[in-house]
Design an enzyme around this catalytic site. Structure first.
Site, PDB file in Angstrom:
ATOM      1  N   SER A 466      71.717   0.742  18.397  1.00 52.36           N
ATOM      2  CA  SER A 466      71.243   2.394  18.647  1.00 52.36           C
ATOM      3  C   SER A 466      71.081   3.060  17.484  1.00 52.36           C
ATOM      4  O   SER A 466      70.174   2.900  16.926  1.00 52.36           O
ATOM      5  CB  SER A 466      72.134   2.966  19.695  1.00 52.36           C
ATOM      6  N   ASP A 477      62.385   1.909   6.032  1.00 56.21           N
ATOM      7  CA  ASP A 477      61.101   2.235   5.978  1.00 56.21           C
ATOM      8  C   ASP A 477      60.649   3.209   4.795  1.00 56.21           C
ATOM      9  O   ASP A 477      59.543   3.299   4.272  1.00 56.21           O
ATOM     10  CB  ASP A 477      60.662   2.955   7.472  1.00 56.21           C
ATOM     11  N   LYS A 491      68.700  -2.097  20.713  1.00 55.02           N
ATOM     12  CA  LYS A 491      68.675  -1.369  21.700  1.00 55.02           C
ATOM     13  C   LYS A 491      68.181  -0.019  21.300  1.00 55.02           C
ATOM     14  O   LYS A 491      68.822   0.905  20.472  1.00 55.02           O
ATOM     15  CB  LYS A 491      70.341  -1.143  22.371  1.00 55.02           C
TER      16      LYS A 491
END
Length: 698
Positions: A466, A477, A491
């Site tokens: 999460s 990124d 998740k």
């Protein structure tokens, strides 16, 4: 291994339709309140769930299969003839559900109760009179989840004869006599016989509705009023318990995750995927067998007053011998927020004769004291505030790089994940959230303040979930740091609790996406450099959950990037591989992973005592040899039995046992970060963000 939806307890459903001469009178039936409740659940699913599922014959068929799987996952209660009769409901359930009817579910459940009673009577008779020949060469399938349903009484009796023989043999290998095993199993099945009569209408209704909600996704769930009341206490055991999230799996109780800084976590003796088969009270109370017990009953036995002792008999998830049991002792306590706080340490490494100091910050969870924040307390605790303070302290200690350790971090506050990312970038988007209508919201960091602009590594593992995945994904990124460890949990969905008149519904209403456009759902975050993992993706993680929402993509968000790590990546991987090829801890971990994979591939279990004991001795000898080879490589003295390794583990400042494999992973993560620092220096200063560097615009 087939995955199934785990319920807090197994119950079921009913119908006023006759199923032939073999049908018995229903002992349980829908209550008047259940009709409106079912309609309320349907409305919540249709209006609020992310996954738009059509109520049609396909859904009806899937609900029937799921319900049968909840009741009889190993296909060892219902007969083939029962299943044939239930086919009358296959295309009917969707219409019944839309009309607020759950009668069919109760008919199936009452038949299930009848079959359970028959099986337990058979077992009790066998236990009182049977003798077992453990010299015969016969075996038991490790799973019947995909097997045909039994054709008749003779086939069913043979399945249960072998199951009972296996249970007796397992207890014999746990140093019980045949008579002691007989007594333990008599008590187990007599208790199960009593529990058959304890099923309530609400239990049955809850299970049926959850067969429906499971078709939307595995995190969507209905809680009856009793289930709602016990949800937090029963599932987390956080109130004067051990701090472990449990679920029922077949007849056993499985550890799903540990509450950070809870008694179980701090003990270092129990891990996710471990199976609890017995519970004892106090230092020397008798271990009570809990196989086949309702989950809420197991939880009740584990929970208790602060400061008292509970003893658990477990089958470790990483045991090379699945017959092996282990008894652990945990002192019950409450989990305190301050004990879940981020903490720091300094990792000292030497490279080419030069000393390096790497800061390590462990983040067990993404927390925030909302009550203090809302009351205006300027000193409220939060992950970001604590981490920023720790970074400042580490900078004062003149560290060369920083390692963020997110292993076993199951997530928490989305706000904190977003703000924590902001400590490492000047500004920019951090995560995307798409709702059921397709609208995408973008969260980001708009504060140009940066707490750490030097070399960065992030460690994750299969239990990082999460919010942890949002943080690791954003760092990756932005090319802000290197991600090492294992593929994360996966998740990438958001749940909310919606009260209804009779209970509440936990609904999945949105999905997370990285700024690259990739979902964290199902696939998780793939590290730049992977380490060995004892957690199988078949057993742990979103991909192990039946009906998990799929991975997909949205449009990427324009964002800046730090100088790419890609020019160094191949060299980093090669150096890591060369270094760990001879590292005793990594060699040991890779051997253990391969050996566990071989064990899981076995489709049958022998019921021949001599052969089973030989397999057990072989596994123990293998593990002892592997451990001693590791110890020799580390310059440690050999041990004569495996328990010596566990008994002599060092502890940290909080008294928690230090896992040698976990420490080896941290040390290697530090080495990789040093590789990155040195490669950067040897090429050009612009290839790696250094102190006072700026985030270039795209």
């Amino acid at each position: 291994m087939t995955k199934r939806f785990a319920q807090p307890f197994i119950a079921a459903l009913a119908l006023t339709l006759s199923l032939g001469a073999s049908s018995v009178s229903a002992t349980l039936a829908p209550a008047p309140v259940h009709s409106q409740t079912l309609l309320d659940v349907v409305t919540a699913l249709q209006q609020g769930h992310y996954n738009q599922v059509t109520f049609d014959d396909r859904l009806s068929s899937a609900v029937l299969d799921q319900y049968l799987s909840i009741l009889d996952p190993e296909r060892s209660y219902f007969y083939a003839d029962d299943i044939t009769e239930f086919e009358a409901f296959r295309s009917q359930l969707d219409d019944d559900i839309l009309a607020g009817k759950s009668n069919a579910a109760f008919v199936i459940f009452n038949r299930y109760q009848e079959r359970r009673s028959e099986r337990i009577d058979y077992i009790l008779t066998q236990l009182q009179h049977a003798e077992w020949d453990f010299t015969r060469d016969e075996s038991l399938p490790t799973s019947r989840s995909e097997a045909p349903w039994p054709d008749g009484t003779a086939e069913m009796n043979d399945i249960w004869r072998k199951r009972l023989k296996s249970a007796v043999l397992s207890l014999k290998l746990a140093d019980k006599t045949t008579d002691e095993a007989r007594d333990i199993l008599l008590k187990r099945y007599k208790n199960q016989k009593q529990r058959i009569e304890q099923a309530k209408n609400d239990d049955v209704f809850e299970s049926f509705v959850n067969a429906l909600t499971h078709e939307f996704d595995p995190h969507t769930q209905y809680f009856s009023p009793q289930g709602s009341e016990n949800f937090e206490i029963n599932m987390s055991l956080s109130l004067e318990g051990i701090g472990a999230v449990l679920q029922a799996e077949n007849d056993q109780t499985k550890v799903v995750r540990l509450v950070p800084a809870g008694p179980a976590d701090k003990s270092g003796q129990i891990k996710p995927a471990d199976i609890i088969i017995g519970v004892g009270q106090g230092e020397d109370g008798e271990i009570e067998d809990v196989v086949g017990m309702r989950l809420d009953d197991v939880v009740g036995k584990i929970r208790g007053p602060k400061g008292t002792i509970v003893r658990l008999e477990i089958i470790p998830a990483d045991a090379v011998d699945r017959q092996k049991r282990k008894i652990i002792k945990i002192e019950r306590n409450k989990v305190k927020l301050e004990e879940q706080a981020a903490r720091k340490r300094v990792l000292e490494l030497t490279r080419d004769g030069k000393p390096y100091r790497l800061g390590v910050i462990e983040v067990p969870t993404f927390y925030i004291d909302f009550a203090a924040l809302q009351s205006g307390d300027p000193n409220y605790k939060s992950t970001t505030r604590d981490v920023e303070k720790l970074i400042n302290e580490l900078r004062a200690e003149d560290i060369d790089g920083l390692v963020m350790d997110l292993r076993n971090n199951g997530g928490g506050s989305l706000r904190e994940a977003n703000e924590l990312i902001g400590l490492f970038i000047q500004r920019g988007p951090t995560v995307q959230i798409r709702d059921a209508t397709g609208r995408v919201d973008i969260l980001g960091d708009f504060n140009p303040k940066v707490a750490w602009d030097g070399p960065l590594a992030v460690i994750v593992n299969r239990l990082s979930a999460s919010a942890s995945e949002i943080f690791a994904g954003a760092i990756q990124d932005y090319s802000r740091g290197i991600i090492v460890g294992n593929r994360t949990f996966g998740k990438g969905t958001v749940q909310t609790l919606q009260p209804i008149d009779h209970g509440q519904v936990k609904l999945t209403h949105a999905k997370f996406y990285r700024i690259s456009g990739d979902s964290t759902q199902h696939r998780g975050v793939e590290p730049d450099i992977s380490f060995p993992s004892l957690y199988s993706t078949e057993d742990i993680g979103e991909s192990a959950l039946d009906k998990a929402l799929p991975w997909d993509q949205v449009r990427p968000v324009r964002h800046g990037r730090f100088p790419s790590l890609s020019p160094f990546m191949q060299q980093l991987i090669e150096r890591h591989q060369k270094r760990t090829e001879q590292d005793p801890d990594f060699v040991f971990m890779r051997k253990q992973v391969a050996h566990l994979a071989e064990q899981k591939d076995a489709s049958t279990l022998t019921l021949n005592e001599t052969k089973l004991r030989a397999e057990q001795a072989k596994n123990e000898a293998w593990m002892l040899q592997a451990e001693n080879e590791r110890r020799a490589g580390l310059g440690l003295p050999p041990i004569s039995q495996l328990s010596e390794a566990d008994d002599n583990l060092p502890t940290d400042e909080q008294g928690r046992p230090i896992n040698p494999e976990a420490e080896a992973i941290l040390a290697e993560s530090g080495e990789i970060l040093l590789d990155l620092i040195n490669l950067s220096i040897s090429h050009t200063a612009s290839n790696l963000p250094r102190r006072n560097s700026a985030l270039p615009a795209e």
